[in-house]
Design an enzyme around this catalytic site. Structure first.
Site, PDB file in Angstrom:
ATOM      1  CD  GLU A   1      12.542  17.119  64.243  1.00 25.50           C
ATOM      2  OE1 GLU A   1      11.911  18.114  63.884  1.00 25.50           O
ATOM      3  OE2 GLU A   1      13.790  17.101  64.322  1.00 25.50           O
ATOM      4  CB  CYS A   2      13.844  11.197  61.453  1.00 26.73           C
ATOM      5  SG  CYS A   2      14.331  10.233  59.993  1.00 26.73           S
ATOM      6  N   GLY A   3      14.666   9.492  63.562  1.00 28.16           N
ATOM      7  CA  GLY A   3      15.250   8.493  64.447  1.00 28.16           C
ATOM      8  C   GLY A   3      14.502   8.393  65.758  1.00 28.16           C
TER       9      GLY A   3
END
Length: 475
Positions: free
Chosen positions: A340-342
């Site tokens: 997720e994301c990072g």
């Protein structure tokens, strides 16, 4: 209390919701101070945060000594909110819920779904309103009256003032509110504090990076004890019986699977209820650090890489070549990986920091993420899976949230795992493809609360168990 698959009931609880008139660190500072002062008294406290937040919850967890949980009124339905609230509030004396943004700020200007007021009504908790008192006198009573009358189903039980000039200013505001409205004023914080919470582009600087700030919480505790009536706070915290007769699904172990979870200064954005749900479904979670560990945990059947600040630690992540190589090899072998994301940023070939300097990532996907000086996407989204992935099957849907400053440049023909559709009236109709898919890896900007659709967690564990069975057959 009775606990079962379809029934959970608590006869007596204490809780307070701390709301603000607007977004800012004042509400957070007061919440952290109250948590610290309650802990000093030996009062067992369960912290919560309204909305999709990871940084404030880490501060809560550090101070309270219990993992702070998220109560999101848009991603979760009301029965699920009540269930998670009660489930996580066992064996404590009081629950303290920090609000999000302003008291009525929710999905959009017409819907207060997801707002602090929405959560307070759902769990039937008294609410304390934090009011910025700088530059105002008796007129503050009119402001508080507006919040009280705007939705009288919210139990606005107390007020705390922030940014005051001193005791005289406080008494003026206190008299105005208590005499005009009958609302209890619980105290204040002065304008000049020997305490400050440092901020970064996504909010507060994470607690994991702040050894010096950790030592300063004793100062904040002293300020709270001096200026806020804790006995009065505890006195208004009684709530009526909470009852929920529907748990989101029958939660039982599907089998045993070891899941490696990235957890360090670079990656620490997780909903703790997500991790608990994975464990309840049979996952054995083993934490590892992409910054420091040279190898993945032994015999893992899946990897979960949450969000965080990989761009801040890009040089250190690049230098740990061994763990990057292990993760890449695991992905290529078909290990179920969800990022997720990072985590998405880390799995790209490169991470470009705010100055445009490139750092090597894992390299599962060809391309890079580039940091910018402005927010790229922020808000609630609906996801619909376009194909089978480690966490979602084609046609399944879930709610999610995006909040990031980076942009994605892909240098290959990519397969997307889902389509994201913006929630809320203002952005109705906006959509975009998301979730890069390769091998058995899904990496996207969306943050998903698994209780929005618990099948997400079920799918992930099943993917891990399938991989475990496959590897066993190959040996």
């Amino acid at each position: 209390m009775k606990v079962g698959i379809f029934y959970i009931e608590v006869k007596h609880m204490k809780s307070i919701v701390i709301a603000g008139t607007h977004s800012g660190v004042g509400k957070t500072t007061i919440t952290l101070g109250i948590l610290s002062a309650l802990k000093k008294r030996g009062i067992r406290t369960q912290p919560f945060k309204v909305g999709p937040d990871y940084i404030d919850t880490a501060y809560h967890s550090f101070i309270a000594g219990r993992k702070s949980r998220n109560l999101d009124g848009w991603m979760l339905d009301e029965e699920t909110i009540k269930y998670l609230f009660v489930k996580n509030s066992q064996d404590v004396d009081i629950s303290v819920i920090e609000g999000v943004m302003g008291m009525f700020d929710g999905l959009d200007s017409r819907s207060f779904t997801g707002s602090t007021a929405h959560i307070a009504k759902t769990i039937r908790s008294p609410l304390i309103l934090v009011v910025d008192g700088s530059g105002i006198g008796a007129s503050v009573a009119a402001a508080v009256l507006g919040y009280k009358k705007f939705d009288e189903d919210v139990n606005l039980a107390g007020v705390i003032f922030n940014n005051l000039g001193g005791e005289g200013h406080y008494q003026l505001l206190k008299d105005a509110v208590e005499n005009s409205l009958g609302v209890k004023v619980l105290g204040y914080l002065p304008r000049k504090l020997d305490f400050q919470l440092p901020e970064r582009h996504l909010g507060l600087l994470p607690i994991y990076e702040l050894d010096s700030v950790k030592r300063n919480f004793s100062k904040l505790c002293e300020l709270i004890e001096k200026h806020i009536d804790l006995d009065a706070v505890l006195g208004i915290a009684d709530i009526p019986e909470i009852e929920t007769r529907r748990v989101p699904l029958s939660i039982k172990p599907l089998g045993s699977a070891k899941v490696a979870v990235a957890m360090d200064k670079a990656f620490n954005f997780y909903y703790w209820d997500n991790l608990d749900l994975l464990k309840e479904l049979g996952a054995e979670l083993e934490y590892f650090s992409p910054l420091e560990d040279k190898a993945l945990p032994d015999d893992v059947s899946g990897i979960y890489i949450g969000g965080g600040f990989p761009e801040v630690f890009a040089s250190e992540l690049e230098s740990n070549e061994k763990i990057r190589g292990e993760i890449k090899k695991a992905c290529q072998l078909g290990l179920p990986v969800y990022a997720e994301c990072g985590g998405l940023m880390y799995l790209m070939e490169e991470i470009l920091d705010i100055k445009g300097r490139p750092y090597r990532g894992v390299g599962i996907f060809k391309g890079r993420t580039r940091m910018t000086d402005s927010l790229q996407r922020f808000g609630y989204i609906n996801l619909e899976f376009l194909q089978n992935t480690p966490i979602g099957r084609k046609g399944e849907q879930t709610r999610a949230h995006e909040f990031h400053h980076s942009v994605l440049d892909v240098d290959e023909e990519i397969s997307y795992g889902y389509v994201a559709r913006k929630a809320g009236r203002r952005d109705e109709g906006k959509s975009w493809p998301g979730g890069l898919v390769k091998h058995n890896t899904l990496a996207g900007y969306a943050h998903i609360h698994f209780y929005s659709n618990p099948q997400i967690a079920v799918n992930f564990i099943k993917s891990c168990l399938d991989y475990k069975t496959k590897m066993r057959r190959l040996r």
